[in-house]
Design a protein around this motif. Structure first.
Motif, short mmCIF file in Angstrom:
data_model
loop_
_atom_site.label_atom_id
_atom_site.label_comp_id
_atom_site.label_asym_id
_atom_site.label_seq_id
_atom_site.Cartn_x
_atom_site.Cartn_y
_atom_site.Cartn_z
N UNK A 65 0.83 -1.20 0.00
CA UNK A 65 0.00 0.00 0.00
C UNK A 65 0.87 1.26 0.00
N UNK A 66 1.96 1.25 0.75
CA UNK A 66 2.85 2.42 0.79
C UNK A 66 3.47 2.68 -0.57
N UNK A 67 3.83 1.61 -1.27
CA UNK A 67 4.38 1.76 -2.62
C UNK A 67 3.34 2.36 -3.56
N UNK A 68 2.10 1.86 -3.48
CA UNK A 68 1.03 2.36 -4.34
C UNK A 68 0.67 3.80 -4.01
N UNK A 89 4.87 12.39 2.02
CA UNK A 89 5.30 11.03 1.68
C UNK A 89 5.40 10.16 2.92
N UNK A 90 6.02 10.68 3.97
CA UNK A 90 6.16 9.92 5.22
C UNK A 90 4.82 9.77 5.93
N UNK A 91 3.97 10.79 5.85
CA UNK A 91 2.66 10.71 6.50
C UNK A 91 1.80 9.63 5.87
N UNK A 92 1.85 9.51 4.56
CA UNK A 92 1.08 8.45 3.89
C UNK A 92 1.62 7.08 4.29
N UNK A 93 2.94 6.98 4.45
CA UNK A 93 3.54 5.71 4.86
C UNK A 93 3.09 5.32 6.26
N UNK A 144 -7.35 -0.13 -0.87
CA UNK A 144 -7.46 0.07 -2.33
C UNK A 144 -8.29 1.30 -2.64
N UNK A 145 -9.31 1.56 -1.83
CA UNK A 145 -10.14 2.76 -2.04
C UNK A 145 -9.32 4.02 -1.79
N UNK A 146 -8.51 4.04 -0.74
CA UNK A 146 -7.66 5.20 -0.46
C UNK A 146 -6.63 5.41 -1.58
N UNK A 147 -6.09 4.31 -2.09
CA UNK A 147 -5.13 4.41 -3.19
C UNK A 147 -5.80 5.01 -4.42
N UNK A 148 -7.02 4.56 -4.73
CA UNK A 148 -7.75 5.09 -5.88
C UNK A 148 -8.03 6.57 -5.71
N UNK A 149 -8.42 6.98 -4.51
CA UNK A 149 -8.69 8.40 -4.25
C UNK A 149 -7.42 9.22 -4.40
N UNK A 150 -6.30 8.70 -3.88
CA UNK A 150 -5.02 9.42 -3.97
C UNK A 150 -4.58 9.56 -5.41
N UNK A 176 -6.48 9.54 -8.12
CA UNK A 176 -7.35 10.50 -8.80
C UNK A 176 -6.99 11.94 -8.41
N UNK A 177 -6.69 12.15 -7.13
CA UNK A 177 -6.28 13.47 -6.67
C UNK A 177 -5.01 13.93 -7.37
N UNK A 178 -4.06 13.00 -7.55
CA UNK A 178 -2.81 13.34 -8.23
C UNK A 178 -3.06 13.73 -9.68
N UNK A 179 -3.96 13.02 -10.35
CA UNK A 179 -4.24 13.33 -11.75
C UNK A 179 -4.90 14.70 -11.89
N UNK A 180 -5.75 15.05 -10.92
CA UNK A 180 -6.40 16.37 -10.96
C UNK A 180 -5.40 17.46 -10.61
N UNK A 181 -4.53 17.19 -9.66
CA UNK A 181 -3.59 18.20 -9.17
C UNK A 181 -2.43 18.43 -10.13
N UNK A 182 -1.96 17.40 -10.81
CA UNK A 182 -0.76 17.47 -11.64
C UNK A 182 -0.86 18.50 -12.76
N UNK A 183 -1.96 18.53 -13.55
CA UNK A 183 -2.04 19.56 -14.60
C UNK A 183 -1.91 20.97 -14.06
N UNK A 184 -2.52 21.25 -12.88
CA UNK A 184 -2.41 22.58 -12.29
C UNK A 184 -0.96 22.89 -11.92
N UNK A 185 -0.28 21.88 -11.35
CA UNK A 185 1.11 22.09 -10.97
C UNK A 185 1.99 22.32 -12.18
N UNK A 186 1.71 21.57 -13.27
CA UNK A 186 2.51 21.74 -14.49
C UNK A 186 2.29 23.13 -15.08
#
Length: 361
Positions: A108-111, A249-253, A298-304, A306-316
């Protein structure tokens, strides 16, 4: 020397020859193989220098251990009180809450793109500390629930074996990453593929081995307890890490390591402590807990993700805008006479032609 059970299970029997059938042996072999392959693959993502840094500055490790040995046992104890579980049910949940260090948390930490060095260090340390902390916690929280001595039921040999099966393949993976990094990507990719195939085999064999017997443990109260415990662990693990200003990163771990429990260890203690006719369907409670923590993870991984995909374009977009702004500010601005300001530090001007350094013609 037994737990007081006010509602003994009715019409419950284990499948014939449970634990001694060829499918049971196959499941045990596959579980060990899965652990070795998974730890080898995860070891390839680790570095000695980063592992050493976590031991020299053990802030994250200390927070994780407090979360694992503080939050989960207390949560399990309170769940038994809140849902008014009988003593056998409360004891089964308590044993599960006092069994940290499951290897599922590493996946889970890797995902979740966590710190794999911290994850493996946490799993190793929590498993090692379980040799002393599990007997202590079981003694503290089981008083009034169980008349016997649970400290004698802790499978010390199994804990040490789990520690060995985690450390050896991880060490091989770390050395491979340091000495032969060109092979690491193939090992990780192949390991993940084999892990997925073995997980499918494990699910199939589990259904064959357990059959309909697990339906006896799927009561509303136990479903609620099994669902809430991992969620509370994930949530409070993250909040505690954030309060102490660990990186995301450490908090998620820490969150993943806190919510995931070692269900194999819990099953062993229940099996050693009680005969099936006493514990009844709660023999399968660790399996129910594993299903809940797997689904929630698995649900938390899916949410994370999706959040990354939404956040990444804004960051770019922000990075591109920042880069463009920086570029504009570094271009020399034209002066009124058509010349440009120098981007380099001023240097001493040369003397006019025809004059020497002393100003003589």
């Amino acid at each position: 020397m037994e737990a007081h059970n006010g509602s003994a299970p009715l019409n419950f029997t284990l499948p014939p020859n449970f634990g001694k059938r060829p499918t049971d042996l196959a499941l045990s072999v596959i579980l060990v193989s899965l652990l070795l392959i998974m730890m080898l693959s995860l070891g390839c993502t680790m570095e000695f220098s980063k592992i050493k840094a976590h031991f020299w500055k053990p802030k994250g490790l200390a927070i994780a251990l407090v979360a694992q040995y503080g939050i989960m046992p207390l949560t399990a104890f309170l769940m038994g009180k809140i849902f008014r579980l009988n003593n056998i049910e409360a004891l089964a949940i308590l044993i599960c809450g006092c069994s940290p260090g499951g290897n599922l948390s590493n996946v889970f930490s890797l995902a979740m793109k966590g710190d794999m060095n911290l994850s493996i260090v946490m799993t190793t340390c929590s498993t090692f500390f379980a040799l002393g902390m599990m007997p202590l916690l079981l003694y503290i929280y089981s008083r009034g629930i169980y008349d016997g001595d649970l400290k004698q039921k802790v499978p010390y040999g199994g804990i040490v074996l789990s520690l060995v099966l985690t450390l050896i393949p991880c060490t091989i993976g770390i050395f491979l990453n340091a000495k032969r990094p060109q092979y690491v990507r193939y090992v990780i990719k192949g390991g993940m593929i084999i892990t997925l195939l073995l997980c499918v085999a494990i699910m199939a064999l589990s259904v064959i081995n357990v059959g309909k017997s697990i339906m006896f443990v799927m009561t509303l109260r136990l479903w609620a307890t099994s669902s809430l415990m991992p969620f509370i662990g994930f949530l409070l693990g993250y909040i505690l890490s954030a309060l102490f200003r660990l990186s995301g990163q450490c908090s998620r771990t820490v969150s993943m390591e806190t919510g995931c429990q070692n269900v194999q260890l819990c099953s062993t203690i229940l099996n050693v402590t009680f005969p099936p006719e006493v514990i009844g369907p709660l023999f399968f409670f660790p399996l129910l807990y594993m299903i809940c923590q797997l689904v929630e993870g698995l649900l938390l991984i899916a949410i994370f993700r999706c959040y990354e995909k939404i956040k990444t374009p804004k960051d770019k977009t922000k990075m591109i805008y920042t880069a463009a702004t920086t570029e504009e500010t570094t271009i020399p601005a034209p002066l009124g006479n058509g010349t440009h300001k120098e981007c380099f530090p001023p240097t001493a001007s040369l003397p006019p032609s025809g004059l020497d350094s002393e100003g003589n013609s």
